[in-house]
Design an enzyme around this catalytic site. Structure first.
Site, mmCIF file in Angstrom:
data_model
loop_
_atom_site.group_PDB
_atom_site.id
_atom_site.type_symbol
_atom_site.label_atom_id
_atom_site.label_comp_id
_atom_site.label_asym_id
_atom_site.label_seq_id
_atom_site.Cartn_x
_atom_site.Cartn_y
_atom_site.Cartn_z
ATOM 1 N N ASP A 3 1.028 4.320 1.281
ATOM 2 C CA ASP A 3 1.318 4.813 2.748
ATOM 3 C C ASP A 3 2.656 4.073 3.193
ATOM 4 O OD1 ASP A 3 -0.529 3.045 3.118
ATOM 5 O OD2 ASP A 3 -1.342 4.139 4.782
ATOM 6 N N HIS A 14 0.157 4.319 13.110
ATOM 7 C CA HIS A 14 -1.008 4.496 11.902
ATOM 8 C C HIS A 14 -2.301 4.902 12.203
ATOM 9 C CE1 HIS A 14 -2.872 2.374 8.307
ATOM 10 N NE2 HIS A 14 -1.683 2.739 7.883
ATOM 11 N N HIS A 45 0.745 -1.066 0.077
ATOM 12 C CA HIS A 45 -0.093 0.019 0.029
ATOM 13 C C HIS A 45 0.989 1.210 0.079
ATOM 14 C CE1 HIS A 45 -4.123 -2.075 1.725
ATOM 15 N NE2 HIS A 45 -3.787 -1.986 0.269
HETATM 16 ZN ZN LIG Z 1 -2.297 -0.789 4.092
#
Ligand SMILES: [Zn+2]
Length: 301
Positions: A64, A268, A62
């Protein structure tokens, strides 16, 4: 061990929030864990020497968590790096990086070595004489691993006075540090424990992001000194956590409690919330020793 949080927010980089990346210093290694967009700027801000980074661990593909990688690789080239760079990440990471470099008619003047991961079981990915790194299989929307960094058991320490009193030849010191009983100059067998002290306790760090609540990681991370566990949401958005395969702060705390970790570090975070205290408060209803990661924060342990 020293952990520097370069970014700890989910989704997109913003004026004041960086996406996931951290640096773990352990026994002279400087491991980069995830590499969200802007990681190289954060490395510069925190005066981390680019050349000391020789191993990069990527949890999943992903954006990020890895959109900063190709930029960092490219910058290393511009800085005329010669040191090998090892990248550990899901299968496909080599293809995506290679394609970007190929289309730019560009390649590195240092060795770029990919270690692609496909296993759904915990695997050894790095080992030297002092440190060992295993994957932690996680449950997210795409194939994802956390990473467990562990110091190896060190050598025992000599009690110099006791060693001299026991009349042991210096030639045996190495054996003593390794835990063996040895004979002294008079041929008497000396009990190792009477002339040495235990090695300092090896430290360990587990990085778990991104993942939904996954109890079967508990045996892998049991008793670690520090656990970084994602807490994208609070319980009031548990439905969103489930849908997007992320965790709530309370779920992160449950994992920390079951695994009997020393400290839980949350991160996160979704940027939908005002401030981070609610994450800590929610986690502390289950587990006491909770810290909030924040961009730029350093943890020594
Ligand atoms: Zn992720």
């Amino acid at each position: 061990m020293k952990l520097t949080i370069l970014g700890c927010y989910s989704a997109t980089p913003r004026a004041l929030n960086n996406t996931t990346s951290q640096v773990l210093e352990i026994n002279n290694h400087m491991f980069l864990i995830d590499c969200g967009e802007g990681t190289q700027v954060q490395l510069r801000k925190h005066r981390i020497k680019f050349n000391r980074i020789k191993h990069i661990f990527i949890s999943h593909l992903h954006g990020d968590h890895f959109f900063g990688l190709v930029g960092l690789i490219s910058t290393f080239r511009l800085l005329t790096r010669e040191t090998d760079l090892h990248i550990y990440g899901p299968k496909g990471i080599k293809e995506v990086i290679t394609l970007q470099m190929k289309l730019a008619d560009s390649w590195t003047n240092y060795n770029l070595i990919f270690h692609e991961l496909t296993s759904k079981k915990s695997k050894l990915v790095f080992e030297d004489d002092k440190v060992v790194v295993h994957t932690i299989p996680l449950n997210h929307r795409v194939y994802t691993n956390g990473f467990l960094f562990k110091e190896k058991e060190g050598e025992r320490k000599l009690d110099i006075v006791a060693v001299e009193n026991a009349n042991i030849d210096t030639a045996y010191f190495r054996k003593l540090k390794q835990g063996f009983d040895v004979e002294n100059r008079d041929g008497v067998l000396i009990d190792n424990k009477k002339v040495t002290k235990p090695a300092k306790k090896p430290k360990s760090y587990a990085f778990c992001s991104d993942t939904m609540y996954k109890e079967d990681i508990v045996p892998i991370i049991k008793n670690v000194d520090v656990l970084y566990h994602e807490s994208t949401f609070l319980e009031k958005h548990a439905n969103l956590a489930l849908k997007t395969k992320h965790s709530t702060a309370k779920e992160a705390a449950k994992i920390a409690k079951f695994a009997n970790v020393g400290t839980l570090v949350l991160g996160h975070y979704s940027t939908r919330y005002d401030g981070l205290n609610a994450f800590k408060e929610e986690a502390q209803t289950v587990f006491d020793n909770v810290e909030l990661s924040e961009d730029g924060k350093v943890f020594n342990f």
